[in-house]
Design a protein around this motif. Structure first.
Motif, PDB file in Angstrom:
ATOM      1  N   LYS A   1      54.235  38.307  53.391  1.00 52.48           N
ATOM      2  CA  LYS A   1      54.270  36.980  52.778  1.00 52.48           C
ATOM      3  C   LYS A   1      54.153  35.915  53.858  1.00 52.48           C
ATOM      4  O   LYS A   1      54.602  36.103  54.984  1.00 52.48           O
ATOM      5  CB  LYS A   1      55.584  36.776  52.019  1.00 52.48           C
TER       6      LYS A   1
ATOM      7  N   LYS B   1      57.816  30.613  54.878  1.00 50.23           N
ATOM      8  CA  LYS B   1      58.107  29.378  54.160  1.00 50.23           C
ATOM      9  C   LYS B   1      58.275  28.246  55.166  1.00 50.23           C
ATOM     10  O   LYS B   1      58.966  28.396  56.170  1.00 50.23           O
ATOM     11  CB  LYS B   1      59.383  29.518  53.327  1.00 50.23           C
TER      12      LYS B   1
ATOM     13  N   ASP C   1      59.769  24.752  56.206  1.00 53.56           N
ATOM     14  CA  ASP C   1      60.913  23.933  55.819  1.00 53.56           C
ATOM     15  C   ASP C   1      60.414  22.564  55.384  1.00 53.56           C
ATOM     16  O   ASP C   1      59.403  22.055  55.860  1.00 53.56           O
ATOM     17  CB  ASP C   1      61.947  23.840  56.935  1.00 53.56           C
ATOM     18  N   LYS C   2      61.117  22.010  54.451  1.00 55.19           N
ATOM     19  CA  LYS C   2      60.713  20.751  53.855  1.00 55.19           C
ATOM     20  C   LYS C   2      61.086  19.589  54.775  1.00 55.19           C
ATOM     21  O   LYS C   2      62.048  19.680  55.540  1.00 55.19           O
ATOM     22  CB  LYS C   2      61.401  20.567  52.507  1.00 55.19           C
TER      23      LYS C   2
END
Length: 132
Positions: free
Chosen positions: A47, A50, A52-53
């Protein structure tokens, strides 16, 4: 069952029998179907990581007021619905919004939070532009 449906089932079963291993032949002859094998986890693509925002925007004076006022209003009106508490807080904010002395506390809190958000965004931008 219609003739077409039987033909499709028999055709699919015959195809499975021709490709299935010998140990599956008895199960196929009883009318059982064979599920496709699961792909092992090692063969699956990894995958994507992700990201980070970015940090949240700074709070407005209204948000700072509501954060403080809702706690007090919930204590004063413990049996009231959330909608009624929000209406009371909004009405009170509309009243104090006209008074600069009362708004100074919340405007200062909003300015401090805006500075915090600006510093966090600068740090986040530095961390995310190093590799590009």
């Amino acid at each position: 069952m219609s003739l077409l449906a039987r033909f499709v089932r028999l055709g699919a079963r015959a195809q499975l029998q021709s490709f299935a291993p010998a140990r599956l032949a008895p199960a196929l002859s009883r009318g059982l179907t064979v599920k496709s094998p699961k792909v092992p986890k090692a063969d699956k693509p990894p995958k994507a990581p992700k990201l980070d925002k970015p940090p949240r925007k700074g709070l407005s004076a209204y948000n700072c007021y509501m954060r403080d006022a809702l706690v007090d209003l919930k204590k004063e009106m413990p049996d009231a619905k959330q909608m009624d508490v929000m209406k009371a807080a909004a009405a009170h904010y509309a009243a104090i919004k006209e008074n600069p002395a009362a708004m100074a506390k919340y405007a200062a809190a909003a300015a401090a939070d805006a500075e915090r958000a600006k510093a966090e965004l600068a740090t986040w931008n530095e961390a995310h532009t190093e590799g590009h």
